[in-house]
Design a protein around this motif. Structure first.
Motif, short mmCIF file in Angstrom:
data_model
loop_
_atom_site.label_atom_id
_atom_site.label_comp_id
_atom_site.label_asym_id
_atom_site.label_seq_id
_atom_site.Cartn_x
_atom_site.Cartn_y
_atom_site.Cartn_z
N VAL A 173 0.84 -1.19 0.00
CA VAL A 173 0.00 0.00 0.00
C VAL A 173 0.88 1.24 0.00
O VAL A 173 1.86 1.32 0.75
CB VAL A 173 -0.92 0.00 1.25
CG1 VAL A 173 -1.61 1.35 1.41
CG2 VAL A 173 -1.94 -1.13 1.15
N VAL A 174 0.55 2.20 -0.86
CA VAL A 174 1.32 3.44 -0.97
C VAL A 174 0.38 4.62 -0.75
O VAL A 174 -0.64 4.74 -1.43
CB VAL A 174 1.97 3.54 -2.38
CG1 VAL A 174 2.78 4.83 -2.51
CG2 VAL A 174 2.85 2.32 -2.66
N ILE A 175 0.71 5.47 0.22
CA ILE A 175 -0.15 6.61 0.54
C ILE A 175 0.67 7.90 0.61
O ILE A 175 1.76 7.92 1.18
CB ILE A 175 -0.86 6.41 1.91
CG1 ILE A 175 -1.76 5.16 1.89
CG2 ILE A 175 -1.69 7.65 2.30
CD1 ILE A 175 -2.28 4.76 3.26
N GLY A 176 0.16 8.96 0.01
CA GLY A 176 0.77 10.30 0.13
C GLY A 176 -0.33 11.29 0.45
O GLY A 176 -1.46 11.15 -0.03
N PRO B 172 5.16 9.76 -1.09
CA PRO B 172 4.27 8.61 -0.83
C PRO B 172 4.92 7.60 0.11
O PRO B 172 5.14 6.45 -0.27
CB PRO B 172 4.01 8.05 -2.22
CG PRO B 172 5.16 8.49 -3.04
CD PRO B 172 5.66 9.77 -2.48
N ASP B 173 5.19 8.00 1.35
CA ASP B 173 5.92 7.16 2.31
C ASP B 173 5.01 6.49 3.33
O ASP B 173 5.49 5.75 4.19
CB ASP B 173 6.93 8.03 3.08
CG ASP B 173 8.07 8.51 2.20
OD1 ASP B 173 8.25 7.94 1.09
OD2 ASP B 173 8.79 9.44 2.61
N ILE B 174 3.71 6.80 3.31
CA ILE B 174 2.82 6.32 4.35
C ILE B 174 2.25 4.96 3.93
O ILE B 174 1.96 4.74 2.75
CB ILE B 174 1.70 7.37 4.58
CG1 ILE B 174 2.35 8.66 5.09
CG2 ILE B 174 0.65 6.86 5.56
CD1 ILE B 174 1.42 9.86 5.10
N LYS B 175 2.14 4.05 4.92
CA LYS B 175 1.80 2.67 4.57
C LYS B 175 0.44 2.19 5.10
O LYS B 175 -0.09 1.19 4.63
CB LYS B 175 2.89 1.73 5.08
CG LYS B 175 4.24 1.97 4.40
CD LYS B 175 5.33 1.12 5.03
CE LYS B 175 6.70 1.58 4.59
NZ LYS B 175 7.10 2.87 5.23
N THR B 176 -0.11 2.88 6.08
CA THR B 176 -1.40 2.42 6.64
C THR B 176 -2.32 3.62 6.91
O THR B 176 -1.84 4.75 7.09
CB THR B 176 -1.21 1.69 7.99
OG1 THR B 176 -0.67 2.62 8.94
CG2 THR B 176 -0.26 0.50 7.86
N PRO B 177 -3.63 3.37 6.98
CA PRO B 177 -4.57 4.44 7.35
C PRO B 177 -4.24 5.03 8.72
O PRO B 177 -4.33 6.25 8.92
CB PRO B 177 -5.92 3.73 7.38
CG PRO B 177 -5.77 2.58 6.43
CD PRO B 177 -4.34 2.13 6.59
N ALA C 95 -6.08 12.58 0.39
CA ALA C 95 -5.21 11.42 0.48
C ALA C 95 -5.06 10.77 -0.89
O ALA C 95 -6.05 10.58 -1.61
CB ALA C 95 -5.77 10.42 1.47
N ASN C 96 -3.83 10.43 -1.27
CA ASN C 96 -3.56 9.69 -2.51
C ASN C 96 -3.17 8.28 -2.11
O ASN C 96 -2.35 8.08 -1.21
CB ASN C 96 -2.39 10.32 -3.27
CG ASN C 96 -2.69 11.76 -3.65
OD1 ASN C 96 -3.22 12.03 -4.72
ND2 ASN C 96 -2.38 12.69 -2.76
N VAL C 97 -3.79 7.29 -2.76
CA VAL C 97 -3.51 5.92 -2.34
C VAL C 97 -3.49 4.98 -3.54
O VAL C 97 -4.26 5.15 -4.49
CB VAL C 97 -4.54 5.44 -1.27
CG1 VAL C 97 -5.96 5.60 -1.75
CG2 VAL C 97 -4.27 4.00 -0.84
N SER C 98 -2.57 4.03 -3.50
CA SER C 98 -2.55 2.99 -4.52
C SER C 98 -2.10 1.68 -3.89
O SER C 98 -1.36 1.67 -2.92
CB SER C 98 -1.63 3.38 -5.68
OG SER C 98 -0.31 3.59 -5.22
N VAL C 99 -2.63 0.56 -4.43
CA VAL C 99 -2.27 -0.77 -3.94
C VAL C 99 -1.59 -1.52 -5.09
O VAL C 99 -2.07 -1.47 -6.23
CB VAL C 99 -3.55 -1.53 -3.49
CG1 VAL C 99 -3.21 -2.97 -3.11
CG2 VAL C 99 -4.22 -0.81 -2.33
N TRP C 100 -0.48 -2.18 -4.78
CA TRP C 100 0.31 -2.88 -5.81
C TRP C 100 0.62 -4.29 -5.37
O TRP C 100 0.81 -4.54 -4.17
CB TRP C 100 1.64 -2.13 -6.06
CG TRP C 100 1.40 -0.69 -6.41
CD1 TRP C 100 1.29 0.35 -5.54
CD2 TRP C 100 1.18 -0.16 -7.71
NE1 TRP C 100 1.02 1.51 -6.23
CE2 TRP C 100 0.95 1.22 -7.57
CE3 TRP C 100 1.15 -0.72 -9.00
CZ2 TRP C 100 0.70 2.06 -8.65
CZ3 TRP C 100 0.91 0.12 -10.07
CH2 TRP C 100 0.68 1.50 -9.89
N PRO C 101 0.71 -5.23 -6.34
CA PRO C 101 1.21 -6.56 -5.97
C PRO C 101 2.62 -6.40 -5.41
O PRO C 101 3.40 -5.60 -5.93
CB PRO C 101 1.23 -7.31 -7.31
CG PRO C 101 0.31 -6.55 -8.22
CD PRO C 101 0.37 -5.12 -7.77
#
Ligand code: ADP
Ligand code: MG
Ligand code: ZN
Length: 485
Positions: free
Chosen positions: A10-13, A166-171, A204-210
């Motif tokens: 999970v990538v969050i900025g 985009p260094d944040i990993k969790t809500p 919040a910007n968020v993306s999920v990647w394999p």
């Protein structure tokens, strides 16, 4: 979901918009405080976006932005400028917003976000300055047709934007970042940072990647969260949605979604195809900013000591860390406590007393900590009377209330009330009277109910108007009732 599902990352900025505490707006002399103003009364040709008017840079807003950059450990480049960001929407009076593009005021900082004692670094990409937009309210008109009301008061209010990498990993980490940022903004006094008033708005910007796939550029931007709880709920929902999408082999679609509090879901607002081309170009009506090193040094010198340092100081002198943490939520109360300590008060006693008793009086009177009418040495004097046994804790709280009401010094109030009663012969008569008048409490006491003793003590305190020494009273009652309950 609190963290990435197995096999996913999970990538969050975050992008935080912060209204700055200035007297006037960003580029005109209109008052920036419009909270209680009638719509469209805090306006002039500049913030109404009339053709031909000229903006003037608010120096204080620039300073507040640099101060924020400094506490976020940013670099403050010598050269900055304002740019025009063009888009056509009715909340934007000129159809362009004056913002900053390639030369922002602050770059490359960081904030260490602590959860359960462990800190993770979130890099800050930039902090820049722009102007707020007008406020649209969508309603149904009397003829049933949809209508939009526009209030231009907010237009041109100074708005600072803090953008993370985009260094944040969790809500939870996103919410913790927001709370820590809010704490810092309040501490250095650049903003009220009240989310419910819109003074702090976080996208919040968020993306999920394999997990075995490099992180790509696609992301979803979520808007409309007006609490930290909403921020973390919206992210959790979106992470789950994107994870499901990935599991089904779908590709992430770049889009803007709005958080809908009622349904607890995010809804599409705008897709990539509708993305704006902002056609940024340097604002021709404003000079570029030359930020001298002397100005940065001057601003750095204005910064207060940071909460972590103050906390370390107070706890090392014996103040309980829970009370210290509580105290540090309020900069004005912390300043007050430090002044009381400076005036000679014992550190743990001052911190604990201010956080509990003083705050209780402030709450009851609806006063903020920066409106405490009692000079710090007077509060130190009251604490001294309490420490040397001249007043009991109960009486000290009463005396404090009277100090608020009358402005008299503690010693005069205590003198007028008479000193604490410790003399056993005086207290004994009162204790016996209380025991006689409260047979139920006495039998509860004998049945082992500890609360009964508290009750009987309370009655003695009431009859002595809080002047009895509590230690002496409890010893006397226990003695009279024959020791153990
Ligand atoms: P945009 O050009 O769409 O505004 P930016 O690269 O400027 O995108 O980044 C805006 C915000 O999105 C920043 O807070 C950044 O940290 C975050 N961000 C960038 N890439 C991603 C990503 N792949 N997933 C989640 N957030 C991201
Ligand atoms: Mg952006
Ligand atoms: Zn104006």
């Amino acid at each position: 979901m609190t963290s990435a599902a197995p096999g996913f990352r999970v990538v969050i900025g975050l992008e935080a918009h912060v209204q700055l505490k200035t007297r006037s707006k960003m580029f005109c002399a209109c008052p920036a405080d419009y909270a209680n103003a009638e719509p469209n009364t805090r306006v002039c040709p500049v913030c109404l976006g009339m053709p031909g008017v000229l903006p003037v840079i608010n120096r204080r807003a620039v300073d507040l932005t640099i101060l924020t950059g400094l506490v976020l450990d940013c670099r403050i480049p010598e050269h900055a400028k304002f740019d025009r960001k063009n888009y056509a929407y009715p909340d934007l009076m000129k159809w362009y917003q004056i913002s900053q593009y390639d030369l922002p005021l602050c770059v490359n900082g960081h904030l260490d976000v602590t959860i359960d004692g462990s800190a993770d670094r979130v890099r800050i990409r930039r902090v820049h300055l722009e102007e707020d937009t007008a406020k649209l309210t969508h309603v149904t008109a009397s003829d049933g047709a949809p209508a939009s009301l526009i209030d231009v008061n907010r237009s041109g209010a100074p708005l600072m934007e803090v953008v993370t990498e985009p260094d944040i990993k969790t809500p939870a980490q996103a919410a913790a970042f927001g709370e820590q940022l809010r704490g810092l903004l309040r501490w250095i006094g650049v903003s009220t940072a009240n989310m419910d008033e819109g003074a702090l708005r976080i996208d919040a910007n968020v993306s999920v990647w394999p997990a075995d796939h490099p992180v790509g550029a696609a992301k979803v931007e979520i808007k409309n969260m007006n609490s930290f709880r909403a921020l973390s709920r919206a992210l959790a929902y979106e992470i789950e949605r994107q994870t499901e999408l990935r599991r089904r082999g779908g590709a992430l679609v770049q889009e803007t979604r709005g958080w809908d509090e009622a349904s607890g879901t995010t809804l599409v607002q705008r897709t990539k195809e509708e993305a704006h081309d902002y056609r940024y170009f340097p604002e021709p009506d404003l000079p570029p900013l030359h930020v001298t090193r002397a100005r940065v040094d001057q601003l750095r010198a204005q910064l207060p000591r940071m909460p972590d340092d103050v906390a370390a100081d107070l706890t090392s002198q014996g103040a309980p860390s829970a009370d210290v943490a509580e105290l540090l939520h309020d900069r004005a109360l912390t300043d007050y406590a430090q002044a009381v300590i400076q005036a000679g008060a014992d550190v743990p006693a001052a911190v604990t007393w201010i956080v509990h008793d003083l705050r209780r009086v402030l709450n009851a009177r609806g006063l903020a900590a920066d409106a405490i009418p009692i000079p710090p040495p007077e509060l130190a004097a009251l604490l001294q009377l309490r420490a040397n046994g001249s007043v009991s804790s109960t009486m000290a709280a009463d005396v404090l209330d009277e100090m608020f009401a009358t402005g008299k010094p503690a010693a005069a109030i205590v003198h007028a009330r008479g000193p604490q009663i410790s003399a056993a012969d005086q207290l004994l008569a009162i204790a016996r009277q209380v025991i006689q008048e409260n047979p139920q409490a006495v039998s509860d006491y004998h049945a082992g109910k500890q609360r009964a003793l508290q009750y009987l003590m309370g009655q003695v305190m009431r009859l002595t108007r809080g002047k009895a020494n509590p230690g002496a009273v409890s010893a006397l009652i226990e003695q009279e009732l024959g020791g153990t309950g």
